[in-house]
Scaffold this active site. Structure first.
Site, short mmCIF file in Angstrom:
data_model
loop_
_atom_site.label_atom_id
_atom_site.label_comp_id
_atom_site.label_asym_id
_atom_site.label_seq_id
_atom_site.Cartn_x
_atom_site.Cartn_y
_atom_site.Cartn_z
N PRO A 9 0.80 -1.22 0.00
CA PRO A 9 0.00 0.00 0.00
C PRO A 9 0.83 1.28 0.00
CG PRO A 9 -0.12 -1.10 2.13
CD PRO A 9 0.53 -2.06 1.17
N ASN A 10 0.33 2.23 -0.75
CA ASN A 10 0.89 3.60 -0.86
C ASN A 10 2.20 3.68 -1.64
OD1 ASN A 10 -1.21 4.89 0.71
ND2 ASN A 10 -0.34 3.82 2.48
N ARG A 17 4.57 11.01 -2.13
CA ARG A 17 4.46 10.88 -0.67
C ARG A 17 5.81 11.14 0.02
NH1 ARG A 17 4.73 4.51 1.13
NH2 ARG A 17 4.14 5.40 3.14
N TYR A 22 11.15 9.00 1.37
CA TYR A 22 11.21 7.99 0.30
C TYR A 22 11.89 8.48 -0.98
CZ TYR A 22 7.92 5.75 3.44
OH TYR A 22 7.33 5.19 4.55
N ASN A 73 7.93 -5.49 -1.06
CA ASN A 73 7.87 -4.42 -0.07
C ASN A 73 6.41 -4.39 0.38
OD1 ASN A 73 7.79 -2.12 1.47
ND2 ASN A 73 8.93 -0.84 0.03
N ALA A 76 3.17 -0.82 4.79
CA ALA A 76 2.62 -0.79 6.15
C ALA A 76 2.18 -2.18 6.63
CB ALA A 76 1.45 0.18 6.22
N HIS A 79 4.17 -4.48 9.12
CA HIS A 79 4.12 -4.35 10.58
C HIS A 79 2.88 -5.01 11.20
CE1 HIS A 79 7.24 -1.59 9.47
NE2 HIS A 79 6.38 -0.82 8.83
N ASP A 86 2.00 -15.55 6.36
CA ASP A 86 1.61 -16.95 6.15
C ASP A 86 1.65 -17.33 4.67
OD1 ASP A 86 1.30 -17.34 8.84
OD2 ASP A 86 -0.89 -17.37 8.83
N GLU A 97 12.68 -9.20 1.24
CA GLU A 97 11.87 -8.00 1.51
C GLU A 97 12.73 -6.75 1.42
OE1 GLU A 97 10.20 -6.87 5.17
OE2 GLU A 97 11.99 -7.33 6.33
N HIS A 99 12.76 -2.47 2.12
CA HIS A 99 12.16 -1.23 2.63
C HIS A 99 13.04 -0.08 2.19
CE1 HIS A 99 9.11 -3.31 4.79
NE2 HIS A 99 10.04 -4.14 5.25
N ILE A 100 12.41 0.89 1.58
CA ILE A 100 13.14 2.05 1.06
C ILE A 100 13.79 2.81 2.21
CG2 ILE A 100 12.84 4.25 -0.16
CD1 ILE A 100 10.46 2.81 -1.63
N SER A 101 13.02 3.03 3.27
CA SER A 101 13.53 3.74 4.44
C SER A 101 14.13 2.73 5.43
CB SER A 101 12.39 4.51 5.12
OG SER A 101 11.43 3.60 5.63
N ARG A 106 12.98 4.52 12.63
CA ARG A 106 11.79 5.35 12.57
C ARG A 106 10.90 5.11 13.81
NH1 ARG A 106 9.22 5.00 6.76
NH2 ARG A 106 8.06 6.78 7.62
N ARG A 110 7.14 0.69 13.64
CA ARG A 110 7.77 0.11 12.43
C ARG A 110 8.83 -0.92 12.79
NH1 ARG A 110 5.58 3.52 8.35
NH2 ARG A 110 5.30 5.60 9.17
C1 DQA Z 1 8.20 1.14 3.81
C2 DQA Z 1 8.27 1.35 5.33
C3 DQA Z 1 6.92 1.11 5.96
O1 DQA Z 1 6.99 1.30 7.36
C4 DQA Z 1 5.90 2.09 5.39
O2 DQA Z 1 4.62 1.82 5.94
C5 DQA Z 1 5.87 2.11 3.92
C6 DQA Z 1 7.13 2.01 3.18
C7 DQA Z 1 9.54 1.46 3.13
O3 DQA Z 1 9.71 1.05 1.99
O4 DQA Z 1 10.39 2.12 3.71
O5 DQA Z 1 4.83 2.31 3.32
O6 DQA Z 1 7.92 -0.23 3.56
#
Ligand code: DQA
Length: 159
Positions: A9-10, A17, A22, A73, A76, A79, A86, A97, A99-101, A106, A110
């Protein structure tokens, strides 16, 4: 060999964003770079983005018997989602996996990660370059699996 890239998501809002977290790169640009790298290495690649947990679970399940690697990725859902965890566990396909950040630096919430324990590895905090690192890592995993299979075949033939 096929790799499926799953974006949660997002992530469709990348470039818009929270650019201070990011960066300015859009998801399409990240995917274009991954596609080039995949082509250079003779790897098939597919991309999927969804804001819905169930759709992500469905896409992971579809990888069973079809893909040899997953790069995810879960955003959210990382978490919170036992369902995505599963699904990764169920298909038993090497999964990296991204994660950009740097999620460890943080907010407290997270730091809970449902996904990491069922993944081969996690790449965090490298910005969009993390996706490239994941591709390199996935090629390495594939090479190791192939080498182990070859060794097994040779051992069986020698008997
Ligand atoms: C994220 C980190 C997550 O905590 C966040 O909810 C995201 C992006 C990252 O790529 O850093 O949407 O997965």
């Amino acid at each position: 060999m096929k790799i499926v890239v799953i974006q949660g998501p997002n992530l469709n809002m990348l470039g818009v964003r929270e650019q201070h977290v990011y960066g300015p790169m859009k998801l399409e640009q990240i995917h274009a770079q991954m596609k080039d790298f995949a082509a250079q290495n003779g790897v098939e690649i597919e991309f999927f983005q969804s804001n819905l947990e169930g759709e992500i679970v469905d896409r992971i399940q579809e990888c069973y018997g079809d893909a040899q690697g997953i790069i995810i990725n879960a955003a959210a859902y990382t978490h919170t989602s036992i369902a995505i965890r599963d699904a990764i566990s169920a298909v038993s396909i090497p999964t990296i996996e991204v994660h950009i950040s740097n999620i460890h630096r943080r907010e407290e919430f997270r730091k809970t990660n449902m996904i990491a324990p069922v993944c081969s590895s996690s790449i965090v905090g490298f910005g969009p370059f993390g996706y490239h690192l994941a591709m390199v890592g996935m090629l390495q995993i594939m090479n190791e699996i192939q080498a182990a299979q070859e060794a097994q075949k040779q051992a069986a033939q020698a008997q």
